[in-house]
Scaffold this active site. Structure first.
Site, PDB file in Angstrom:
ATOM      1  N   SER A  94      16.869  61.265  20.067  1.00 48.91           N
ATOM      2  CA  SER A  94      16.952  59.813  20.280  1.00 48.91           C
ATOM      3  C   SER A  94      16.830  59.020  18.984  1.00 48.91           C
ATOM      4  O   SER A  94      16.845  57.788  19.019  1.00 48.91           O
ATOM      5  CB  SER A  94      15.843  59.378  21.235  1.00 48.91           C
ATOM      6  N   THR A 220      13.937  56.579  20.867  1.00 52.65           N
ATOM      7  CA  THR A 220      13.578  55.553  19.870  1.00 52.65           C
ATOM      8  C   THR A 220      12.145  55.747  19.433  1.00 52.65           C
ATOM      9  O   THR A 220      11.293  56.075  20.245  1.00 52.65           O
ATOM     10  CB  THR A 220      13.680  54.118  20.445  1.00 52.65           C
ATOM     11  N   THR A 238      16.279  54.139  15.865  1.00 51.50           N
ATOM     12  CA  THR A 238      16.847  54.783  17.062  1.00 51.50           C
ATOM     13  C   THR A 238      18.310  55.157  16.882  1.00 51.50           C
ATOM     14  O   THR A 238      18.995  54.584  16.034  1.00 51.50           O
ATOM     15  CB  THR A 238      16.756  53.800  18.254  1.00 51.50           C
ATOM     16  N   ARG A 248      27.935  49.058  20.229  1.00 50.78           N
ATOM     17  CA  ARG A 248      26.829  48.466  21.004  1.00 50.78           C
ATOM     18  C   ARG A 248      25.559  48.421  20.142  1.00 50.78           C
ATOM     19  O   ARG A 248      25.210  49.398  19.489  1.00 50.78           O
ATOM     20  CB  ARG A 248      26.589  49.294  22.263  1.00 50.78           C
ATOM     21  N   VAL A 249      24.913  47.282  20.137  1.00 53.01           N
ATOM     22  CA  VAL A 249      23.658  47.152  19.399  1.00 53.01           C
ATOM     23  C   VAL A 249      22.548  46.895  20.404  1.00 53.01           C
ATOM     24  O   VAL A 249      22.680  46.040  21.280  1.00 53.01           O
ATOM     25  CB  VAL A 249      23.748  45.991  18.381  1.00 53.01           C
ATOM     26  N   GLY A 250      21.477  47.662  20.289  1.00 60.71           N
ATOM     27  CA  GLY A 250      20.356  47.496  21.216  1.00 60.71           C
ATOM     28  C   GLY A 250      19.300  46.555  20.657  1.00 60.71           C
ATOM     29  O   GLY A 250      19.554  45.767  19.742  1.00 60.71           O
ATOM     30  N   ASP A 251      18.110  46.672  21.213  1.00 60.04           N
ATOM     31  CA  ASP A 251      17.005  45.794  20.794  1.00 60.04           C
ATOM     32  C   ASP A 251      16.368  46.235  19.472  1.00 60.04           C
ATOM     33  O   ASP A 251      15.835  45.418  18.719  1.00 60.04           O
ATOM     34  CB  ASP A 251      15.928  45.755  21.882  1.00 60.04           C
ATOM     35  N   THR A 271      10.526  50.177  23.287  1.00 61.20           N
ATOM     36  CA  THR A 271      11.512  51.233  23.512  1.00 61.20           C
ATOM     37  C   THR A 271      11.963  51.100  24.963  1.00 61.20           C
ATOM     38  O   THR A 271      11.313  50.433  25.759  1.00 61.20           O
ATOM     39  CB  THR A 271      10.942  52.650  23.273  1.00 61.20           C
ATOM     40  N   GLY A 272      13.067  51.770  25.263  1.00 61.35           N
ATOM     41  CA  GLY A 272      13.584  51.696  26.634  1.00 61.35           C
ATOM     42  C   GLY A 272      14.835  50.840  26.686  1.00 61.35           C
ATOM     43  O   GLY A 272      15.530  50.685  25.678  1.00 61.35           O
ATOM     44  N   GLY A 274      17.234  48.459  26.121  1.00 58.74           N
ATOM     45  CA  GLY A 274      17.258  47.430  25.089  1.00 58.74           C
ATOM     46  C   GLY A 274      17.824  46.095  25.531  1.00 58.74           C
ATOM     47  O   GLY A 274      17.358  45.038  25.092  1.00 58.74           O
TER      48      GLY A 274
HETATM   49  N1  ASP Z   1      15.705  50.586  23.057  1.00 56.42           N
HETATM   50  C1  ASP Z   1      16.757  51.470  22.654  1.00 56.42           C
HETATM   51  C2  ASP Z   1      18.071  50.790  22.798  1.00 56.42           C
HETATM   52  O1  ASP Z   1      18.279  50.107  23.789  1.00 56.42           O
HETATM   53  C3  ASP Z   1      16.830  52.760  23.412  1.00 56.42           C
HETATM   54  C4  ASP Z   1      15.544  53.441  23.764  1.00 56.42           C
HETATM   55  O2  ASP Z   1      14.484  53.023  23.350  1.00 56.42           O
HETATM   56  O3  ASP Z   1      15.628  54.419  24.472  1.00 56.42           O
HETATM   57  O4  ASP Z   1      18.916  50.992  21.977  1.00 56.42           O
END
Ligand code: ASP
Length: 364
Positions: A94, A220, A238, A248-251, A271-272, A274
């Site tokens: 990850s 992450t 991450t 794609r851009v996450g958080d 995490t999780g 985003g």
């Molecule tokens: N937060 C991360 C994202 O959305 C992914 C993750 O933490 O699993 O890119």
């Protein structure tokens, strides 16, 4: 190394003070871990391999960062050195090298860093071919008048600073990606022929891959440090949502979403899922909650409630927040039960359970 969860839960319970919060119908007693400086916390990053071996990369990262704090190193250098271990680890699917790719099989990394004492920040998003986005994000912070570089521009910048281009797709992550491609739809031409064949028995590796892609893998690492003086810094790094759309851009690389540090108040990260954290400015919300008097735990739970509020039923995704305040009180909280986070302080390194909003239904 297999870590006994019971030992860690016991250690954390001994060192906590009670706080009562009404959650749903039943008031529950939640515990806000007691202050202790210096302290480093991170997501747990539990790695489980095909042969059943497992370890916590969060322990390795927080231990390394804590050691550097004891040596008097800067808080940001400490957390970056901690997460570099995870970015370099091909077994962690990850983060960094070996992270799961986008739907085209390309590994795209996201990362942000924030330095409490100066309030400066740096970030990169959709960075390919460079396994340590945290080091590149710090260079963006130090050597540009910008906060964030993305894609091709981020790569050119990294190469200019001497990073080498490298294939980040390991054999393991390539196999997982191909298995996902073959299984995620029966309306395309990936996957075995429709012509009946005698099925071969599933190998241990195939079973492991099937279990991984049964739930869309997340990961992450967010790592936050507070030194003895009370200075804070953080990093979130991450490979993002597995099999995402390219670009794609996450958080994680967004200051205020996957990471926020205010040296007067505290630091938070996530995490999780985003997209949910971006929509609610997650880490900034947690820090603002602490500014207005909430403990780290209350602050994280409140931010999670703002996310679930959009879902009249219960959301089918997970989000976790991690936070430390200036005094050294810290917390990890999640929407669903079962999540954990890593802590290293003078009492040692341990995995603690996240406080959660909802109990995950037992698998039948
Ligand atoms: N937060 C991360 C994202 O959305 C992914 C993750 O933490 O699993 O890119």
């Amino acid at each position: 190394m297999t870590i006994s969860r019971r030992t860690f839960i016991k250690a954390s319970a001994l060192a906590t003070v009670g706080a009562r919060i009404s959650e749903g119908r039943t008031p529950v007693t939640i515990r806000q871990p007691v202050a202790q400086r210096p302290v480093v916390i991170s997501s747990s990053n539990h790695v489980r391999l095909e042969d059943g071996t497992d370890y916590y990369n969060g322990i390795r990262a927080t231990k390394k960062a804590f050691q550097l704090l004891l040596e008097g190193k800067d808080t940001l250098d400490a957390v970056i050195a901690g997460v570099n271990i995870v970015e370099d680890d091909p077994n962690d699917i990850s983060v960094g090298y070996g992270g799961l790719p986008n739907e085209q099989g390309e590994v795209e990394l996201d990362c942000s860093v924030m330095h409490g004492p100066t309030g400066r920040a740096g970030a990169v998003a959709a960075l390919k071919y460079v396994k340590n986005p945290s080091r590149v994000a710090k260079l963006v912070m130090e050597h540009t008048d910008h906060v964030m570089l993305v894609g091709e521009g981020a790569l050119r910048f990294a190469l200019a600073y001497g990073f080498q281009k490298q294939n980040l797709l390991t054999e393991r992550s390539r196999k997982i990606w191909l298995a996902w491609l073959e299984q995620h739809s029966d309306r395309d031409d990936w996957g075995p022929s429709q012509v009946p064949i005698i099925p071969e028995p599933e190998s241990a590796e195939q079973r492991w891959i099937r279990q991984i892609i049964a739930e869309r893998p997340t990961g992450t690492i967010n790592c936050l440090a507070l030194n003895e003086k009370g200075d804070l810094s953080g990093v979130t790094t991450t490979s993002g949502l597995a099999f995402k759309l390219p670009g794609r851009v996450g958080d994680s690389p967004l200051i205020g979403a996957g990471l926020y540090v205010d040296n007067q108040i505290g630091a938070a990260g996530s995490t999780g899922r985003g997209e949910e954290v971006i929509r609610t400015c997650g880490a900034h919300t947690v820090v603002e909650n602490m500014r207005h008097g909430m403990s780290p735990l209350e602050a994280c739970l409140d931010a999670l409630k703002r996310i679930v509020h959009f879902y009249p039923g219960r959301p089918d995704f997970q989000v976790k927040f991690y936070a430390i305040n200036k005094r050294g009180e810290y917390a990890g909280a999640s929407i669903w039960s079962g999540a954990e986070f890593a802590v290293t302080d003078a009492r040692g390194s341990r995995i603690e359970p996240c406080v959660y909003l909802y109990e995950r239904p037992k698998k039948k």
